[in-house]
Design a protein around this motif. Structure first.
Motif, PDB file in Angstrom:
ATOM      1  N   GLN A 178      53.815  28.492  37.219  1.00 17.23           N
ATOM      2  CA  GLN A 178      52.721  28.229  38.408  1.00 17.23           C
ATOM      3  C   GLN A 178      51.851  29.575  38.735  1.00 17.23           C
ATOM      4  O   GLN A 178      50.719  29.168  39.253  1.00 17.23           O
ATOM      5  CB  GLN A 178      53.460  27.622  39.632  1.00 17.23           C
ATOM      6  CG  GLN A 178      54.518  26.668  39.586  1.00 17.23           C
ATOM      7  CD  GLN A 178      55.218  26.139  40.747  1.00 17.23           C
ATOM      8  OE1 GLN A 178      54.601  26.258  41.840  1.00 17.23           O
ATOM      9  NE2 GLN A 178      56.554  25.865  40.498  1.00 17.23           N
ATOM     10  N   ALA A 180      51.372  32.507  36.587  1.00 22.45           N
ATOM     11  CA  ALA A 180      51.121  33.513  35.699  1.00 22.45           C
ATOM     12  C   ALA A 180      49.679  34.039  36.079  1.00 22.45           C
ATOM     13  O   ALA A 180      49.524  35.299  35.623  1.00 22.45           O
ATOM     14  CB  ALA A 180      51.338  32.905  34.414  1.00 22.45           C
ATOM     15  N   ASP A 181      48.807  33.350  36.288  1.00 25.92           N
ATOM     16  CA  ASP A 181      47.245  33.773  36.173  1.00 25.92           C
ATOM     17  C   ASP A 181      46.873  34.312  37.654  1.00 25.92           C
ATOM     18  O   ASP A 181      46.174  35.282  37.670  1.00 25.92           O
ATOM     19  CB  ASP A 181      46.202  32.499  35.826  1.00 25.92           C
ATOM     20  CG  ASP A 181      46.626  31.982  34.530  1.00 25.92           C
ATOM     21  OD1 ASP A 181      46.868  32.904  33.620  1.00 25.92           O
ATOM     22  OD2 ASP A 181      46.107  30.906  34.246  1.00 25.92           O
ATOM     23  N   ASP A 182      47.626  33.858  38.585  1.00 24.72           N
ATOM     24  CA  ASP A 182      47.167  34.328  40.058  1.00 24.72           C
ATOM     25  C   ASP A 182      47.979  35.578  40.408  1.00 24.72           C
ATOM     26  O   ASP A 182      47.424  36.286  41.255  1.00 24.72           O
ATOM     27  CB  ASP A 182      47.476  33.088  40.961  1.00 24.72           C
ATOM     28  CG  ASP A 182      46.597  31.945  40.687  1.00 24.72           C
ATOM     29  OD1 ASP A 182      45.383  31.974  40.177  1.00 24.72           O
ATOM     30  OD2 ASP A 182      47.075  30.846  41.132  1.00 24.72           O
ATOM     31  N   TYR A 183      49.263  35.646  39.969  1.00 24.20           N
ATOM     32  CA  TYR A 183      50.093  36.904  40.572  1.00 24.20           C
ATOM     33  C   TYR A 183      50.334  37.862  39.092  1.00 24.20           C
ATOM     34  O   TYR A 183      51.196  37.645  38.768  1.00 24.20           O
ATOM     35  CB  TYR A 183      51.161  36.281  41.103  1.00 24.20           C
ATOM     36  CG  TYR A 183      50.766  35.449  42.143  1.00 24.20           C
ATOM     37  CD1 TYR A 183      50.308  35.852  43.265  1.00 24.20           C
ATOM     38  CD2 TYR A 183      50.827  34.014  42.012  1.00 24.20           C
ATOM     39  CE1 TYR A 183      49.658  34.740  44.237  1.00 24.20           C
ATOM     40  CE2 TYR A 183      50.452  33.174  42.931  1.00 24.20           C
ATOM     41  CZ  TYR A 183      50.091  33.371  44.267  1.00 24.20           C
ATOM     42  OH  TYR A 183      49.855  32.560  45.198  1.00 24.20           O
ATOM     43  N   PRO A 184      49.432  38.603  38.779  1.00 27.49           N
ATOM     44  CA  PRO A 184      49.678  39.464  37.506  1.00 27.49           C
ATOM     45  C   PRO A 184      50.986  40.387  37.709  1.00 27.49           C
ATOM     46  O   PRO A 184      51.516  40.542  36.710  1.00 27.49           O
ATOM     47  CB  PRO A 184      48.379  40.141  37.388  1.00 27.49           C
ATOM     48  CG  PRO A 184      47.757  40.253  38.564  1.00 27.49           C
ATOM     49  CD  PRO A 184      48.204  39.028  39.397  1.00 27.49           C
ATOM     50  N   THR A 187      54.132  38.407  37.555  1.00 30.27           N
ATOM     51  CA  THR A 187      54.313  38.051  36.135  1.00 30.27           C
ATOM     52  C   THR A 187      54.761  39.193  35.443  1.00 30.27           C
ATOM     53  O   THR A 187      55.763  38.900  34.463  1.00 30.27           O
ATOM     54  CB  THR A 187      52.993  37.604  35.475  1.00 30.27           C
ATOM     55  OG1 THR A 187      52.496  36.367  36.476  1.00 30.27           O
ATOM     56  CG2 THR A 187      53.506  36.870  34.343  1.00 30.27           C
ATOM     57  N   GLU A 188      54.286  40.203  35.531  1.00 34.44           N
ATOM     58  CA  GLU A 188      54.631  41.508  34.704  1.00 34.44           C
ATOM     59  C   GLU A 188      56.016  41.697  34.958  1.00 34.44           C
ATOM     60  O   GLU A 188      56.751  41.939  34.018  1.00 34.44           O
ATOM     61  CB  GLU A 188      53.637  42.629  35.055  1.00 34.44           C
ATOM     62  CG  GLU A 188      54.132  43.718  34.513  1.00 34.44           C
ATOM     63  CD  GLU A 188      53.332  44.969  34.791  1.00 34.44           C
ATOM     64  OE1 GLU A 188      52.661  45.660  33.865  1.00 34.44           O
ATOM     65  OE2 GLU A 188      53.426  45.423  36.022  1.00 34.44           O
TER      66      GLU A 188
END
Length: 224
Positions: A178, A180-184, A187-188
């Motif tokens: 949900q 990955a793209d908005d919260y780098p 995600t890292e």
């Protein structure tokens, strides 16, 4: 030969304060502190609830005894001058005890009539810090920050929505799907840390504890 059922009179005769308190702890461990009542405790012991009041005056006194029993299970700092090792052992022991009795996290420091095991424990911690070179004020600071970390981590751990590496990975993957793209940065951290083989949230406890002990050592040695 089958063992005959215990009669209520026999159960009452064998009743003691320690037995009552231990049974209450077992019930709280099994179903949570909210489920504990004098009626249910009496049922577990095979007696009428009123019989319990011969050993504990009220539920508040019962809770005092339960908390004192939990404190008695935590390793008490030994009479030595290696305060860091003693505080480390005590913190690790406390985490294990609170994992067995999660209901106690919110009660350990809330009782106004602490029992002998509780007082002995506190006195031993303060004594270890004082023998380790801490001033009275610094011993108070150290005790406060250590307990805040111990209880805070135990509370966080008890409320995590996962209890195994597999469950952690499943939750992390669901979040990544949900976010990955908005919260780098989230995600890292998830990909490079949480999802790595052998990850265990509990390992964070030892890391944080060492930071605190090292910081307390520096604070102890700084000029007043």
């Amino acid at each position: 030969m089958a063992r005959r059922a215990e009669r209520p009179v026999e159960a009452r005769a064998r009743l003691s304060r320690e037995r009552v308190v231990r049974a209450a702890v077992a019930l709280a461990d099994e179903a949570g502190i909210e489920s504990l009542s004098m009626r249910r405790l009496g049922e577990a012991l095979g007696v009428e609830a009123m019989s319990l009041y011969n050993h504990v005056a009220n539920k508040g006194q019962l809770l005092d005894g339960m908390v004192d029993l939990v404190f008695s299970e935590i390793d008490t700092p030994a009479d030595d001058r290696d305060w860091k090792s003693a505080m480390r052992r005590r913190a690790i022991s406390a985490r294990g005890v609170l994992a067995r009795h999660p209901w106690a996290i919110g009660l350990m420091e809330s009782r106004t009539t602490p029992g002998p095991a509780t007082l002995r424990h506190h006195d031993a911690v303060i004594g270890c810090l004082r023998r380790g070179g801490f001033s009275v004020a610094m011993a108070a600071h150290a005790f406060s920050v250590l307990d805040s970390y111990i209880y805070g981590f135990a509370l966080q751990e008890a409320n995590l929505p996962f209890d195994s590496g597999e469950a952690t990975a499943e939750l992390a993957q669901a979040i990544l799907a949900q976010a990955a793209d908005d919260y780098p940065y989230l995600t890292e951290l998830t990909v490079e840390h949480v999802l790595q083989p052998g990850y265990d949230f509990g390992h964070e406890y030892a890391f944080g504890l060492e930071l605190i002990l090292t910081g307390l050592e520096h604070a102890r040695d700084e000029p007043a």
